[in-house]
Design an enzyme around this catalytic site. Structure first.
Site, PDB file in Angstrom:
ATOM      1  N   GLU A  93      31.702 -19.256 -36.148  1.00  0.00           N
ATOM      2  CA  GLU A  93      31.295 -19.697 -34.818  1.00  0.00           C
ATOM      3  C   GLU A  93      31.499 -21.199 -34.633  1.00  0.00           C
ATOM      4  O   GLU A  93      31.698 -21.678 -33.533  1.00  0.00           O
ATOM      5  CB  GLU A  93      29.819 -19.333 -34.589  1.00  0.00           C
ATOM      6  N   GLY A 103      22.144 -12.008 -30.353  1.00  0.00           N
ATOM      7  CA  GLY A 103      20.712 -12.241 -30.130  1.00  0.00           C
ATOM      8  C   GLY A 103      20.072 -12.878 -31.340  1.00  0.00           C
ATOM      9  O   GLY A 103      19.489 -12.186 -32.188  1.00  0.00           O
ATOM     10  N   SER A 109      18.530 -16.554 -30.958  1.00  0.00           N
ATOM     11  CA  SER A 109      17.455 -17.432 -30.487  1.00  0.00           C
ATOM     12  C   SER A 109      16.347 -16.643 -29.787  1.00  0.00           C
ATOM     13  O   SER A 109      16.599 -15.648 -29.115  1.00  0.00           O
ATOM     14  CB  SER A 109      18.008 -18.460 -29.505  1.00  0.00           C
TER      15      SER A 109
END
Ligand SMILES: Cc1cc2nc3c(=O)[nH]c(=O)nc-3n(C[C@H](O)[C@H](O)[C@H](O)COP(=O)(O)OP(=O)(O)OC[C@H]3O[C@@H](n4cnc5c(N)ncnc54)[C@H](O)[C@@H]3O)c2cc1C
Length: 387
Positions: A251, A133, A135
């Site tokens: 990522e 979480g 954005s």
């Protein structure tokens, strides 16, 4: 410039990682149910808890986490091979993906002993799925302006706010949320922290969002005065920004930033083998193969740095930027090649067309998720000393 190029010495996987490839292929041959190419093309969006649990039983969820917490304790190169083989086969990896890639390593690095004992074995058994979480409706590229806030109260925190585009929030057990624990959005990076949020708690509403392809793989999540225990805080209060940046290098650089369209490439190749190919097809295919080989080498170079414990943020941004460009070029070019010869197009199987249709619709998101092209280029420019 030469310094940046130096960061990308062409790299190869170590022999032990290459030897591991055969084990992964064996596992996939027996555990992956046959699926149409348009289903396989979803691969890292494909959510299949049963597949993830089979992988966990084999010991390959949390593959880099320490054995003391149930992990396989293997190196980043073997994870590279595992991910590469799963994406090439179109395995549905979404259920365990985020916990394996990011949340598990984050908890292992910054978590307390109690947090590690609780979460890591569950991740490794394929029982705890995570989402990220970061954005919010008005804070996507500009994460420093997040408004979701956790206020200190007796025994814990009260969380209020909203996250959006959270991949698989509707099917995950936990979210690692970047929230403001002090100061105001104008304070930018100061006052941000990361909290582990149990998504079954009262006051949390998860609303799936349907995308252009008809899939609902991400959600909007609302927190209405949610009570979290003290130990929801991961790492230090106020260190959220530093922790998130460390996470983003993991990522952005892996094979998933190169392989999102590889099932289509493979399906097209099989189709050409049946129908025969033109010189233009051969040039296109040769171009893609060359680009993939080079990009893969760059991705391995970044993995080498991650394996050494470095945080190659700029290199990872570069691999993601050109990797997603490659992934986006594949459906556009194959669609054009198929359309250039309509008579042959009728012969090719519907599977190819369905896969082209899916990837043409989803591929614009490749350069949004995990940081947009413009943001990555800004980071690269800064890395080159241009900003
Ligand atoms: C498939 C998918 C999955 C996602 N999953 C997650 C998830 O699991 N968790 C999560 O937290 N988020 C997730 N996201 C959200 C994603 O990280 C954001 O969409 C992305 O960071 C962009 O933010 P935004 O949508 O608010 O766009 P904005 O930040 O509003 O950007 C809009 C446009 O302006 C450009 N822009 C913005 N700022 C600048 C600047 N300073 N300089 C130049 N150009 C700029 C951007 O590049 C973009 O083109 C996902 C998104 C997608 C598409």
């Amino acid at each position: 410039m030469s310094q940046l190029l130096e960061a990308f010495r062409l790299a190869q996987l170590p022999d032990a990682a290459e030897a591991f490839r055969a084990e992964v292929r064996d596992f996939l041959a027996t555990n992956l149910a046959p699926a149409a190419p348009a289903v396989r093309a979803r691969t890292w969006m494909g959510f299949d808890a049963a597949f993830s649990r089979r992988l966990a039983q084999r010991g390959w969820v949390g593959i880099t986490l320490p054995a003391a917490y149930g992990g396989a304790g293997l190196d980043a190169f073997r994870r590279f091979v595992l991910v590469e083989e799963m994406l090439a086969a179109g395995a549905p990896v979404a259920a365990h993906w985020i916990a394996d890639r990011q949340s598990g390593p984050l908890i292992n690095k910054f978590g307390t002993e109690v947090q590690k004992d609780f979460y890591l074995p569950r991740i490794c058994r394929g029982e705890a799925f995570f989402c990220i979480g970061m954005s919010e409706p008005n804070a996507g590229s500009d994460l420093a302006s997040v408004r979701t806030r956790a206020a200190r109260v007796d025994g814990g925190w009260r969380l209020t706010g909203r996250k959006i585009w959270t991949t698989n929030a509707q099917r995950s057990h936990y979210m690692i949320a970047l929230v403001r624990t002090s100061g105001a959005p104008e304070d930018r990076h100061g006052g941000l922290s990361q909290l582990i949020v149990d998504l079954s708690l009262p006051g949390i509403q998860v609303r799936p969002i349907v995308d252009l392809t008809g899939d609902a793989h991400f959600s909007e999540v609302t927190f209405d005065d949610v009570f979290l225990q003290d130990d929801a805080l991961i790492g230090d209060e106020g260190s959220g920004w530093m922790q998130v940046n460390a996470e983003l290098a993991f990522e952005r650089s892996g094979p998933e930033r190169l392989y999102s369209s590889v099932v289509l490439l493979d399906t097209w190749l099989q189709s050409l083998r049946k129908s025969g190919f033109t010189p233009a097809d051969a040039v296109l295919l040769g171009g893609f193969t060359t680009q993939l080989a080079t990009l893969r080498s760059l991705s391995i170079a970044v993995t080498t740095k991650l394996a050494r414990g470095e945080s190659p943020v700029v290199e990872a941004a570069l691999v993601k930027d050109i990797g997603t460009e490659f992934e986006q070029a594949i459906p556009a070019a194959i669609e054009a090649a198929v359309a250039a010869d309509p008579a042959r197009g009728v012969e090719v199987d519907a599977d190819l067309h369905r896969t082209i249709a899916y990837l043409s619709q989803i591929s614009p998101t490749f350069s949004l998720r995990g940081g947009t092209r413009e943001i990555l280029r800004g980071m690269i420019a800064r890395g080159l000393g241009l900003r």
